[in-house]
Design an enzyme around this catalytic site. Structure first.
Site, PDB file in Angstrom:
ATOM      1  N   HIS A   1      -1.934  -7.723   2.566  1.00 57.07           N
ATOM      2  CA  HIS A   1      -1.928  -8.212   3.956  1.00 57.07           C
ATOM      3  C   HIS A   1      -3.055  -7.646   4.807  1.00 57.07           C
ATOM      4  CE1 HIS A   1       0.070  -4.895   6.379  1.00 57.07           C
ATOM      5  NE2 HIS A   1       0.407  -4.497   5.168  1.00 57.07           N
TER       6      HIS A   1
ATOM      7  N   CYS B   1       3.353   6.512  21.144  1.00 60.85           N
ATOM      8  CA  CYS B   1       4.505   6.586  22.040  1.00 60.85           C
ATOM      9  C   CYS B   1       5.573   5.572  21.647  1.00 60.85           C
ATOM     10  CB  CYS B   1       4.090   6.328  23.475  1.00 60.85           C
ATOM     11  SG  CYS B   1       3.005   7.610  24.091  1.00 60.85           S
TER      12      CYS B   1
ATOM     13  N   GLY C   1       0.811  -1.216   0.000  1.00 66.09           N
ATOM     14  CA  GLY C   1       0.000   0.000   0.000  1.00 66.09           C
ATOM     15  C   GLY C   1       0.844   1.264   0.000  1.00 66.09           C
TER      16      GLY C   1
HETATM   17  C1  LIG Z   1      -1.745  -0.536   6.031  1.00 68.35           C
HETATM   18  C2  LIG Z   1      -2.085   0.709   5.309  1.00 68.35           C
HETATM   19  C3  LIG Z   1      -1.204   1.274   4.375  1.00 68.35           C
HETATM   20  C4  LIG Z   1       0.170   0.707   4.118  1.00 68.35           C
HETATM   21  O1  LIG Z   1       0.132  -0.501   3.431  1.00 68.35           O
HETATM   22  P1  LIG Z   1       1.456  -1.429   3.403  1.00 68.35           P
HETATM   23  O2  LIG Z   1       1.119  -2.513   2.469  1.00 68.35           O
HETATM   24  O3  LIG Z   1       1.654  -1.890   4.800  1.00 68.35           O
HETATM   25  O4  LIG Z   1       2.570  -0.562   2.907  1.00 68.35           O
HETATM   26  C5  LIG Z   1      -1.599   2.406   3.690  1.00 68.35           C
HETATM   27  N1  LIG Z   1      -2.801   2.958   3.914  1.00 68.35           N
HETATM   28  C6  LIG Z   1      -3.682   2.459   4.795  1.00 68.35           C
HETATM   29  C7  LIG Z   1      -5.009   3.102   4.978  1.00 68.35           C
HETATM   30  C8  LIG Z   1      -3.349   1.319   5.536  1.00 68.35           C
HETATM   31  O5  LIG Z   1      -4.212   0.832   6.421  1.00 68.35           O
END
Ligand SMILES: *Cc1c(COP(=O)(O)O)cnc(C)c1O
Length: 393
Positions: free
Chosen positions: A201, A324, A70
């Site tokens: 994931h 934190c 993401g």
């Molecule tokens: C988890 C998440 C990401 C990041 O995704 P990754 O695959 O962990 O890099 C980006 N945006 C939102 C809203 C997320 O919940």
């Protein structure tokens, strides 16, 4: 009893996705760019995965670009639109105060490069309106990026309405749909979405793989240079096992999306209803326009970190908005954007469920949280003052 209620952080991989991955690690290890027939069978699998993933969000295969997740998809979408805008002297971007850091920190970088960023305020329920977007649009706006659903408070944004406005004004529209994919219905065509990020994931697929949907004709540029994979837009040998795992996980999630949502909404609402009985408690985020598996509450007079550690001792894995652990004492930017005082935002708890969550697990949470909150309040230096009606900031 061990209860995993931190599915917004990551989900366990499904048996189906795992089996797919192993299959492609064992038998189909070849490079999809190789010319021999072995490689060509990997290339065929890759093409098929692209088709299947596209179908899940209403996109064509040719509009799906695989990324490492993401964060990378968000970076690529935003940087591409920004650079395209700059060519026409358009350097204004509209987003919201409650985006994921993958979006906010990318925007910070662009600000240093001379872009102007408008971050829309959310209301007390954690929502923006499409009219706010319309009002913020300027002659030089080159991108609107608004998340589909928020990862902390679960609020669902009016994406189709925003998409319609952006299409009318001919402004590229990106949405971070990492929390939405596999959980909410997505149709990129009907919703007028130009770019959309997903991550495997978060829907029981493997980590380290995601995708960027980019509408045919919309501009994207490579962030990673090298070979000609992904039509030259993302170099690097494709992670075929992870891609096949993602395709299986997304198809499964989409196939049972309504059934899962119904089950999760019931569990979510039971948790919110029962935990709201604890005095001096606030529910964060809209109660209706909300992800099926998201619960987020603040318990006044306590610290989220202590709450998490004590819940951990009861076998419950949850999360808190305050950061934190990452070395900062600031509470979550999302909770502060709701207008909560620092002291209240510090006492937050996020429970995020998945279709693997059971009724018995929900009951365990309902049994443990009130006990833990009470115990922490007994030790709290400010709880007495809160009970006397003093305002703690
Ligand atoms: C988890 C998440 C990401 C990041 O995704 P990754 O695959 O962990 O890099 C980006 N945006 C939102 C809203 C997320 O919940």
């Amino acid at each position: 009893m061990r209860v995993y209620a931190d599915n917004a952080a990551t989900t366990p991989i499904s048996e189906h996705a795992k089996a797919e991955m192993i299959k492609y690690m064992d038998a189909e290890y070849e490079n999809a760019s190789s010319l021999h027939s072995f490689g060509q069978s990997a290339a065929a699998a890759l093409a098929e995965a692209r088709e299947r993933i596209g179908k899940c969000i209403g996109a064509d295969a040719g509009e799906i670009y695989f990324t490492s997740g993401g964060s990378e998809a968000d970076n690529q979408a935003i940087i591409s639109a920004a650079h395209f805008g700059a060519k026409k002297n358009k350097k204004h971007i509209i987003s919201t105060k409650i985006e994921h850091h993958a979006v906010l920190h990318t925007l910070d970088r662009l600000k240093k490069e001379g872009y102007e960023v408008t971050l829309l305020e959310v209301d007390k329920n954690g929502l923006i309106t499409a009219d706010q977007v319309r009002d913020a649009i300027r002659e030089d706006t080159c991108l609107v990026t608004v998340m589909f659903a928020n990862n902390e408070i679960g609020t669902i944004m009016p994406i189709a309405e925003i998409g319609a406005i952006c299409r009318e004004k001919k402004i590229p529209f990106h949405t971070d749909a990492v929390q939405a994919a596999g959980h909410l219905h997505i149709d990129v065509k009907a919703m007028n979405i130009d770019m959309l990020s997903i991550s495997a994931h978060k829907f029981h697929g493997p980590k380290g793989i995601g995708a960027l949907y980019c509408r045919r004709g919309a501009y994207i540029e490579a962030i990673i240079s090298g070979g000609a994979q992904e039509k030259g837009k993302r170099a690097g040998t494709e992670n075929l096992p992870a891609i096949m795992g993602m395709a299986a996980a997304l198809e499964d999630a989409v196939a049972s999306i309504d059934e899962n949502a119904e089950k999760l909404c019931k569990m979510r609402d039971k948790l919110i209803c029962e935990l709201s009985k604890i005095e001096k408690t606030i529910v964060n985020g809209d109660r209706v326009k909300r992800l099926p598996g998201n619960v987020n509450m603040c318990f006044q007079g306590i610290e989220g970190e202590s709450l998490l550690l004590m819940l951990d001792m009861y076998g419950i894995a949850a999360s808190s908005g305050s950061a934190c652990t990452s070395g900062s004492l600031d509470p979550s930017h999302v909770l502060l954007a709701l207008g909560l005082p620092h002291a209240v935002a510090h006492g937050s708890l996020r429970l995020s469920l998945s279709e693997y969550t059971t009724e018995a697990e929900v009951d365990h949470i309902i049994e443990c949280v009130p006990k833990v909150v009470e115990r922490l309040r007994e030790m709290s230096p400010v709880w007495e003052r809160i009970l006397r009606g003093e305002e703690i900031l």
